[in-house]
Design an enzyme around this catalytic site. Structure first.
Site, short mmCIF file in Angstrom:
data_model
loop_
_atom_site.label_atom_id
_atom_site.label_comp_id
_atom_site.label_asym_id
_atom_site.label_seq_id
_atom_site.Cartn_x
_atom_site.Cartn_y
_atom_site.Cartn_z
N GLY A 227 -33.07 26.07 -9.24
CA GLY A 227 -32.60 24.68 -9.16
C GLY A 227 -32.91 24.03 -7.82
O GLY A 227 -33.25 22.84 -7.76
N LYS A 309 -20.20 29.61 1.10
CA LYS A 309 -19.21 29.87 0.05
C LYS A 309 -17.85 30.05 0.74
O LYS A 309 -17.75 30.75 1.75
CB LYS A 309 -19.57 31.13 -0.74
CG LYS A 309 -21.03 31.16 -1.22
CD LYS A 309 -21.34 30.09 -2.25
CE LYS A 309 -22.84 30.00 -2.51
NZ LYS A 309 -23.24 28.87 -3.35
C1 LIG Z 1 -25.85 30.62 -6.72
S1 LIG Z 1 -27.27 31.52 -7.10
C2 LIG Z 1 -28.55 30.48 -6.58
C3 LIG Z 1 -28.86 29.35 -7.50
C4 LIG Z 1 -30.09 28.59 -7.08
N1 LIG Z 1 -29.90 27.91 -5.81
C5 LIG Z 1 -30.48 27.57 -8.10
O1 LIG Z 1 -30.39 26.38 -7.81
O2 LIG Z 1 -30.90 27.94 -9.20
C6 LIG Z 1 -27.28 32.77 -5.89
C7 LIG Z 1 -28.52 33.63 -5.91
O3 LIG Z 1 -28.53 34.37 -4.70
C8 LIG Z 1 -29.18 35.58 -4.95
N2 LIG Z 1 -28.86 36.51 -3.85
C9 LIG Z 1 -27.64 37.00 -3.48
N3 LIG Z 1 -27.78 37.83 -2.42
C10 LIG Z 1 -29.10 37.83 -2.10
C11 LIG Z 1 -29.86 38.47 -1.11
N4 LIG Z 1 -29.30 39.28 -0.19
N5 LIG Z 1 -31.20 38.23 -1.07
C12 LIG Z 1 -31.79 37.43 -1.96
N6 LIG Z 1 -31.11 36.79 -2.94
C13 LIG Z 1 -29.79 36.99 -3.01
C14 LIG Z 1 -28.67 36.01 -6.32
O4 LIG Z 1 -29.58 36.89 -6.93
C15 LIG Z 1 -28.57 34.66 -7.03
O5 LIG Z 1 -29.70 34.42 -7.83
#
Ligand SMILES: C[S@@+](CC[C@H](N)C(=O)[O-])C[C@H]1O[C@@H](n2cnc3c(N)ncnc32)[C@H](O)[C@@H]1O
Length: 359
Positions: A227, A309
């Protein structure tokens, strides 16, 4: 009674109250918060009436985190006659005109809660005769004027309202402080609206050009399903999308996106640096703020837009601690920048931060 009125997301009254207490004290004004959990607003009566206008001038919504809107309230009416609500409101607006001159518009508003919504239809109808009456009494400009003060009438039930004003340099231009956006049907996730709202409401036109240059490069940490990357691609930026998850095919087909299934905490940009770093990883706010600081101080990215967050408790303190540390590091590195942090309408339990380096 002179009071500041702040609209906020329901459930964020304590955080808004903590911020109002700090922000007013920083400006040498004092008062105390009055709030009800989940009401969607906080009142902040001031000990010195004359501080109200100073705060209306100097405390801009854009420089706060949790308030969606700020209104300088001069009077609360709590037993309005259902047959004639307009006369007492007119009297109050006459007094307000003594302070601010002619107003450019009147907004009749309610809290963004289930209870508040019961008043929506009434408010929509009531504004029509009220506007007419205010114009007839010479209290409003004939045509709406955005660069003049606005009158706000905030109903908490059918016979109670708070009346006040906002000034153009301080207010949130969106009615009720809510900037609604249409979900783009081809975007991979609703999260796209968070970044769009940040771009549209937290950056001015010049900053948008500076930060989101067509042909520029960005890194998106925690990118999947895409997104945020979608917003950057729409603006013709090249994006390194970093996430172990699946990224939308539609984005890969643009030829502007590279997908890197790596850890966002150790990833480094392909060509050594990028114009913009964005980050929506669900992680501890201090950890994310430290990571953003690393990129900005080491000049891996010129600018950053990221989400923090929020924890369940002490959310205002947590945010202030994380951002103070980031600000200190940037200042020590002699980087001149503009930082804004806002709890946006499309944010849930998170806030959005923009850091734009001065040219
Ligand atoms: C809230 S979602 C993101 C949504 C995205 N911004 C969108 O608009 O579609 C959070 C994402 O962070 C990723 N994530 C969490 N910890 C991470 C890390 N250490 N490295 C890379 N990605 C990570 C998760 O896999 C997840 O897909």
């Amino acid at each position: 009674m002179a009071e500041l009125l702040a609209y906020c997301r329901a459930g964020y009254e304590n955080d808004t109250a903590a911020e109002l207490t700090a922000a007013t004290a920083q400006r040498g004004a004092y008062g105390y918060p009055v709030l009800q959990s989940d009401s969607g607003y906080v009142s902040f009566p001031l000990y010195q009436q004359e501080d109200l206008h100073t705060l209306a001038n100097t405390l801009a919504v854009a420089d706060t985190i949790f308030p969606r809107q700020l209104i300088a309230v001069t009077q609360t009416h709590d037993a309005l006659d259902k047959q004639d609500r307009i006369t007492p409101i007119l009297e109050t607006v006459r007094d307000i005109k003594e302070i601010i001159g002619m107003s450019g518009n009147v907004l009749v508003e309610y809290a963004d809660t289930e209870d508040g919504k019961q008043l929506a239809k009434f408010c929509r109808k009531f504004v029509v005769p009220l506007r007419q009456a205010l114009r007839g009494a010479g209290l409003l400009t004939k045509k709406e004027s955005d660069n003049k003060p606005f009158i706000h009438v905030f109903f908490t039930d059918f016979d109670t309202c708070k009346i006040g004003y906002s000034l153009p340099q301080s207010r949130n231009p969106a009615p009720m402080g809510i900037h609604r956006l249409k979900f783009p049907s081809d975007a991979p996730s609703r999260s796209t609206l968070k970044l769009e709202e940040a771009i549209v409401t937290m950056l001015d036109a010049h900053q948008r050009e500076q930060v989101l240059r067509a042909g520029g490069r960005a890194v998106d940490l925690g990118a999947c399903p895409g997104g945020w990357t979608y917003q950057l691609v729409q603006r013709e930026m090249y994006v390194e999308a970093v996430d172990n998850g699946l990224i939308a095919d539609s984005l890969m087909k643009t030829g502007l996106v590279g997908h890197f299934a790596e850890d966002g905490f150790t990833y480094r940009p392909e060509y050594g640096r990028v114009d913009l770093l964005v980050c929506d990883m669900i992680e501890q706010p201090d950890r994310v703020a430290r990571l953003m600081g690393d990129w900005l101080v080491k000049q891996l990215a010129d600018h950053a837009i990221f989400n923090l967050k929020l924890p369940m408790k002490k959310r205002y303190d947590t945010v202030v601690d994380a951002l103070t540390l980031l600000t200190q590091r940037m200042t020590q590195a002699k980087i001149a920048f503009n930082l804004r942090a806002r709890h946006l309408y499309h944010d849930r339990d998170e806030i959005t931060v923009t850091v734009v380096r001065h040219e």
